[in-house]
Every structure is written in C-alpha cells, then in structure tokens.
Design a protein around this motif. Structure first.
Motif, PDB file in Angstrom:
ATOM      1  N   ALA A 140       0.654  -1.401   0.085  1.00  0.00           N
ATOM      2  CA  ALA A 140      -0.094   0.058  -0.041  1.00  0.00           C
ATOM      3  C   ALA A 140       0.893   1.275   0.304  1.00  0.00           C
ATOM      4  CB  ALA A 140      -0.863   0.073   1.247  1.00  0.00           C
ATOM      5  N   LYS A 141       0.163   2.250  -0.448  1.00  0.00           N
ATOM      6  CA  LYS A 141       0.818   3.612  -0.263  1.00  0.00           C
ATOM      7  C   LYS A 141       1.545   3.990   1.043  1.00  0.00           C
ATOM      8  CE  LYS A 141       0.189   8.614  -1.522  1.00  0.00           C
ATOM      9  NZ  LYS A 141      -0.671   9.518  -1.908  1.00  0.00           N
ATOM     10  N   GLY A 142       2.779   4.307   1.025  1.00  0.00           N
ATOM     11  CA  GLY A 142       3.533   4.411   2.284  1.00  0.00           C
ATOM     12  C   GLY A 142       3.700   3.360   3.248  1.00  0.00           C
ATOM     13  N   ASN A 143       3.141   2.205   2.846  1.00  0.00           N
ATOM     14  CA  ASN A 143       3.270   1.003   3.835  1.00  0.00           C
ATOM     15  C   ASN A 143       2.381   1.058   5.057  1.00  0.00           C
ATOM     16  OD1 ASN A 143       5.054   0.084   1.944  1.00  0.00           O
ATOM     17  ND2 ASN A 143       6.889   0.028   3.721  1.00  0.00           N
ATOM     18  N   GLY A 152     -16.588   2.364  16.309  1.00  0.00           N
ATOM     19  CA  GLY A 152     -16.525   3.594  15.874  1.00  0.00           C
ATOM     20  C   GLY A 152     -14.836   4.029  15.845  1.00  0.00           C
ATOM     21  N   GLY A 153     -14.775   4.670  14.735  1.00  0.00           N
ATOM     22  CA  GLY A 153     -13.105   5.424  14.640  1.00  0.00           C
ATOM     23  C   GLY A 153     -12.373   4.458  13.660  1.00  0.00           C
ATOM     24  N   VAL A 154     -11.073   4.892  13.412  1.00  0.00           N
ATOM     25  CA  VAL A 154     -10.314   4.254  12.319  1.00  0.00           C
ATOM     26  C   VAL A 154      -9.002   3.787  12.991  1.00  0.00           C
ATOM     27  CG1 VAL A 154      -9.210   4.298  10.133  1.00  0.00           C
ATOM     28  CG2 VAL A 154     -11.263   5.507  10.684  1.00  0.00           C
ATOM     29  N   LEU A 155      -8.587   2.692  12.898  1.00  0.00           N
ATOM     30  CA  LEU A 155      -7.412   2.236  13.080  1.00  0.00           C
ATOM     31  C   LEU A 155      -6.219   2.074  11.965  1.00  0.00           C
ATOM     32  CD1 LEU A 155      -5.464   0.639  15.578  1.00  0.00           C
ATOM     33  CD2 LEU A 155      -6.423  -1.538  14.448  1.00  0.00           C
ATOM     34  N   PHE A 156      -4.902   2.640  12.200  1.00  0.00           N
ATOM     35  CA  PHE A 156      -3.996   2.835  11.315  1.00  0.00           C
ATOM     36  C   PHE A 156      -2.880   1.785  11.575  1.00  0.00           C
ATOM     37  CE2 PHE A 156      -6.308   6.581  11.193  1.00  0.00           C
ATOM     38  CZ  PHE A 156      -6.309   6.817   9.834  1.00  0.00           C
ATOM     39  N   ALA A 157      -2.305   0.801  10.539  1.00  0.00           N
ATOM     40  CA  ALA A 157      -1.427   0.085  10.714  1.00  0.00           C
ATOM     41  C   ALA A 157      -0.115   0.675   9.615  1.00  0.00           C
ATOM     42  CB  ALA A 157      -1.835  -1.333  10.656  1.00  0.00           C
ATOM     43  N   HIS A 158       0.965   0.738  10.234  1.00  0.00           N
ATOM     44  CA  HIS A 158       2.157   0.876   9.375  1.00  0.00           C
ATOM     45  C   HIS A 158       3.209  -0.230   9.475  1.00  0.00           C
ATOM     46  CE1 HIS A 158       6.104   2.664   8.245  1.00  0.00           C
ATOM     47  NE2 HIS A 158       5.530   3.178   7.413  1.00  0.00           N
ATOM     48  N   VAL A 159       3.896  -0.716   8.453  1.00  0.00           N
ATOM     49  CA  VAL A 159       4.526  -1.911   8.403  1.00  0.00           C
ATOM     50  C   VAL A 159       5.945  -1.609   7.601  1.00  0.00           C
ATOM     51  CG1 VAL A 159       4.952  -4.182   7.837  1.00  0.00           C
ATOM     52  CG2 VAL A 159       2.801  -3.594   8.751  1.00  0.00           C
ATOM     53  N   GLU A 160       7.099  -2.013   8.180  1.00  0.00           N
ATOM     54  CA  GLU A 160       8.311  -1.910   7.567  1.00  0.00           C
ATOM     55  C   GLU A 160       9.138  -2.925   7.812  1.00  0.00           C
ATOM     56  OE1 GLU A 160      10.871   1.584   8.578  1.00  0.00           O
ATOM     57  OE2 GLU A 160       9.670   1.799  10.118  1.00  0.00           O
ATOM     58  N   VAL A 200      10.217   8.038   9.024  1.00  0.00           N
ATOM     59  CA  VAL A 200      10.341   6.800   8.054  1.00  0.00           C
ATOM     60  C   VAL A 200      10.318   7.332   6.826  1.00  0.00           C
ATOM     61  CG1 VAL A 200       8.883   4.808   7.704  1.00  0.00           C
ATOM     62  CG2 VAL A 200       9.061   5.737  10.016  1.00  0.00           C
ATOM     63  N   ASP A 201      11.440   6.812   5.816  1.00  0.00           N
ATOM     64  CA  ASP A 201      11.295   7.218   4.558  1.00  0.00           C
ATOM     65  C   ASP A 201      10.954   6.047   3.865  1.00  0.00           C
ATOM     66  OD1 ASP A 201      12.769   9.787   4.492  1.00  0.00           O
ATOM     67  OD2 ASP A 201      14.415   8.677   5.425  1.00  0.00           O
ATOM     68  N   SER A 202      10.057   6.485   2.887  1.00  0.00           N
ATOM     69  CA  SER A 202       9.322   5.457   2.017  1.00  0.00           C
ATOM     70  C   SER A 202       9.460   6.145   0.505  1.00  0.00           C
ATOM     71  CB  SER A 202       8.032   5.369   2.378  1.00  0.00           C
ATOM     72  OG  SER A 202       7.340   6.144   2.344  1.00  0.00           O
ATOM     73  N   PRO A 203       8.952   5.346  -0.582  1.00  0.00           N
ATOM     74  CA  PRO A 203       9.068   5.819  -1.708  1.00  0.00           C
ATOM     75  C   PRO A 203       8.022   6.906  -2.064  1.00  0.00           C
ATOM     76  CG  PRO A 203       9.417   3.453  -1.878  1.00  0.00           C
ATOM     77  CD  PRO A 203       8.998   3.794  -0.421  1.00  0.00           C
ATOM     78  N   THR A 207       7.295  10.037   6.637  1.00  0.00           N
ATOM     79  CA  THR A 207       6.198  10.182   7.652  1.00  0.00           C
ATOM     80  C   THR A 207       6.881  10.221   8.885  1.00  0.00           C
ATOM     81  OG1 THR A 207       6.076   7.712   7.510  1.00  0.00           O
ATOM     82  CG2 THR A 207       4.558   9.088   6.257  1.00  0.00           C
ATOM     83  N   TRP A 208       6.352  10.483  10.003  1.00  0.00           N
ATOM     84  CA  TRP A 208       6.895  10.431  11.331  1.00  0.00           C
ATOM     85  C   TRP A 208       6.124   9.537  12.183  1.00  0.00           C
ATOM     86  CZ3 TRP A 208      11.190  13.005  12.483  1.00  0.00           C
ATOM     87  CH2 TRP A 208      11.767  13.945  11.507  1.00  0.00           C
ATOM     88  N   SER A 209       6.699   8.729  12.991  1.00  0.00           N
ATOM     89  CA  SER A 209       6.101   7.623  13.817  1.00  0.00           C
ATOM     90  C   SER A 209       6.357   7.816  15.401  1.00  0.00           C
ATOM     91  CB  SER A 209       6.586   6.392  13.321  1.00  0.00           C
ATOM     92  OG  SER A 209       6.028   5.225  14.109  1.00  0.00           O
TER      93      SER A 209
END
Length: 227
Positions: A140-143, A152-160, A200-203, A207-209
């Motif tokens: 996915a875009k930006g992993n 209710g609400g949204v959960l975000f998952a970032h993987v590298e 966090v650098d990606s193609p 982003t900042w984690s």
C-alpha cells in the motif's frame, strides 16, 4: 540463508468512540495477535502497546516486531483496541498517567493479562478489532493501511522491514524545560510531557512515527523528566 523477514508494526487511531462516559475520556491500548497464513487460524498474542490516557486519537509508541514473514505468502495480524479500566485492575489512573510509554506498556503486557485475554475475560472495554494482511500493507501507499472499528473510529497500521532485533543498544538522555508557557488558566499550571518521533522514509515520502512518550509532570513549568 533464511527466506523469512522480520517486520515492525506501528499503530495509531483516530476518531475513536468515547466509552468512558460524559465526564471522562477513554484510555486506549492495543493487543496484537498473529494468525499466520490463514485468518481462520487460532490467534497467538505477540505484543501489546502502552495505554494512552484520555485520548480518542492515540499514537502508540510501542513498536511490535513480527517474525517469519515470507514474501508472497499471506500473513494475517489481528489488532484489538481496548479502553483500559484502571479500577478493574486495582490501579490509580492519575498515577499511571504520569508514567512513560515504556512503563505504561508493562501494565498491559504481563502474563496474567494475556491469560485473561486468551480466556475472553479481559476486564477492559472492547473498542473494536481489525484484521490486516501484512503483504497488503507492504504494497500500500506509504506501507500504511486502515480499518474501521466496530464501535467507531479508524485504526491505522504501518509496517516496514526491520533492520534490527530491537536490542542493539540503548541511548539515554534527559530533557528539561525552563519557564515553559502555561496553557492552563484560573491559577492552574500545565502538566507537561514530550513525545519523540522517528522519521520513516518510503518511496511515497517521509512520515513521522511516535516511538516514545515521556512521563507527565504535574503542575510544573520547569519540568525535569526522567532519564
């Protein structure tokens, strides 16, 4: 040479539903389980985040390391989000909120908590669960992937891909503030804390984690945080 990879998972959420009543705000934390190559496999607990107090848009600092990922093979991870109930575990929320993110994680990651979770008797309110497939997140875009939660609400998952095992050294430093601006009124003083972020650098761009949240120092405009 191993044909598996170690990944690291970072989590955040926004617009969570407040389950704590009119006068309070929920204290969310997340439990991460792995189901392997099928979403029907029994879940195995691999990690838990710290509690973020009084927040409906938490950015958890705990990084979860996931071993055994094989490119091209499905790998399912399920995340449960809970509203921490301090009274149910005999703790004082005001005291717990003063702790750093690492200290806070220990509250939810002990073996007794895991036993209760396995038995479906965890004494905390369920805010929702979400199932992710790691390959889809990596593609996915930006992993980064997101899922809506049941309450209710949204959960975000970032993987590298992980470059270490998380135990290659420790950096220690100490921060303090002098005459910081008071953001409270009516004779009250601010309760300062700080958060550290990792770039966090990606193609798709940087982003900042969040990786660390300090303890809270009550009513102090000249704080000196723990090293």
């Amino acid at each position: 040479m191993s044909n598996t990879s170690r990944l690291q998972l970072s989590l955040s959420a926004k617009s969570l539903t407040n389950l704590a009543g009119i006068l309070n705000t929920s204290d969310p934390f997340a439990v991460i389980t792995v189901r392997g190559d099928s979403q029907d496999n029994p879940p195995v607990i691999v990690g838990q985040t710290e509690v973020v107090y009084n927040s409906l848009k938490p950015q958890w600092s705990t990084v979860i390391f996931l071993d055994g990922y094989k490119f091209g093979v499905p790998h399912y991870v399920e995340v449960g989000v809970f509203d921490f109930q301090a009274k149910q575990v005999g703790e004082n929320e005001k005291n717990l909120a003063k702790q750093s993110s690492e200290q806070g994680r220990l509250i939810t990651s002990n073996e007794s908590t895991r036993d209760l979770l396995r038995a479906g008797k965890l004494p905390h309110k369920v805010m929702g669960t979400a199932l992710f497939e790691l390959g889809q997140i990596l593609g996915a875009k930006g992993n980064l992937a997101s899922k809506s939660l049941q309450t209710g609400g949204v959960l975000f998952a970032h993987v590298e891909r992980s470059r270490s095992d998380g135990s290659h050294g420790v950096m220690k430093f100490q921060l303090r503030g002098i005459d910081i601006t008071n953001t409270r009124s009516l004779g009250r003083k601010s309760n300062p804390f700080f958060t550290l972020y990792r770039k966090v650098d990606s193609p798709m761009g940087a982003t900042w984690s969040s990786v660390f949240r300090s303890n809270v120092i009550k009513s102090n405009l000249n704080p000196k945080w723990e090293a």
